[in-house]
Design an enzyme around this catalytic site. Structure first.
Site: not given
Ligand code: ATR
Length: 283
Positions: A66, A102
């Site tokens: 990420k 997220d």
């Protein structure tokens, strides 16, 4: 063929293909496929360079890529820039755009269970990578106060500084009891309690029974912390809903259909985990 992939290392555990291919079929998206791709860290940059040429209209990014994907992309949305992490890639005519959904998934999951962000201080345990998205999203959702309790309190201070959080305070691990007092939400963001890891061993005595308790770990679905909270009478929300909801904006960006998180989808993922819920839970 419009292809999407999830990139991680390792990647065999990812349930994103199950979720997105279910939606592709449900919404009748023609010539679309969502793949699982094991990408070694040293091959990540090359993969992104060839992304469009490989017919990928987008992708998801998971552990450990990420942060690396964030640093490789120049076009990132405000949330990804704030978190310095990307979980969703959208191929655009001008190149690859990085996003981070997220925190969105985390908050929407709680809201779908009736959580009121303004109902009291939120206590977050942990200050690692996963905690960043949660902390930023909690503040954006409007929690009056965010209390961060981490084993290494300096790391919580760094998180607060990096994200520029305005209503957050770091509490020492030994002062968990005072952090829990009057809280409206308790969030567990470390990997403790995950299958194969030791449980998070904390006393919940100081937590109001009105507080909602959630864990971002979803294997097992009911972590030892959630089980303990439920026994004493707190409402609990498991972490699977975050995974399901974070997938929504990506699917919409790639295929132009906003998909729904339904009990049927949740049951599909649970069945893949070998779990049959007696009563279909909410999502
Ligand atoms: P992730 O990206 O999954 O969040 P991470 O960045 O390594 O992983 O962060 C792990 C988190 O779990 C941290 O908050 C860590 O606390 P420290 O910052 O003190 O290391 C926490 N953690 C890991 N093992 C722990 C333990 N045995 N007790 C308490 N906290 C623990």
């Amino acid at each position: 063929m419009r292809k999407v992939c999830v990139m991680g290392w390792p990647i065999s555990h990812s349930r994103s293909p199950l979720i997105h291919n279910y939606w592709i079929e449900k919404y009748g998206v023609a010539d679309a496929l969502y793949e699982r791709l094991a990408v070694e860290p040293e091959k990540l940059a090359g993969m992104l360079e060839n992304f469009g040429k490989l017919s990928y209209v987008g992708g998801n990014v998971t552990v450990p890529h990420k942060e690396a994907v964030f640093s490789l992309l120049t076009d990132v949305d405000a949330t990804a820039r704030r978190l310095k992490a990307v979980n969703t890639i959208v191929t655009t005519p001008s190149g690859l755009q990085g996003r981070n959904t997220d925190g969105y998934g985390f908050v929407v999951n709680l809201l779908s269970h009736g959580w009121n962000p303004e109902g009291g201080p939120a206590v977050m345990i942990g200050a690692g990578g996963a905690a960043r998205a949660v902390a930023a999203a909690l503040e954006e959702a409007g929690v009056p106060e965010l209390r961060i309790v981490n084993r290494t309190s300096a790391r919580a201070d760094t998180l607060i500084g990096d994200l520029g959080l305005q209503r957050a305070t770091s509490y020492d691990w030994d002062h968990l009891d005072s952090a829990l007092q009057g809280a409206g939400l308790l969030v567990q963001t470390t990997s403790l309690g995950m299958a194969g890891m030791p449980p998070l061993d904390i006393r919940l005595d100081a937590l109001p029974l009105s507080a909602l308790v959630t864990d971002i770990v979803y294997t097992p679905l009911i972590t030892p912390l959630l089980a303990a909270a439920q026994v004493r009478g707190n409402v609990i929300v498991d972490g699977l809903g975050m995974l399901l909801h974070q997938a929504v904006p990506g699917f919409e960006a790639w295929f132009g259909v906003r998909p729904e998180v339904t009990p049927e989808l949740r049951a599909l993922v649970l069945a893949d985990m070998g779990i049959t819920e007696e009563e279909p839970g909410c999502c």
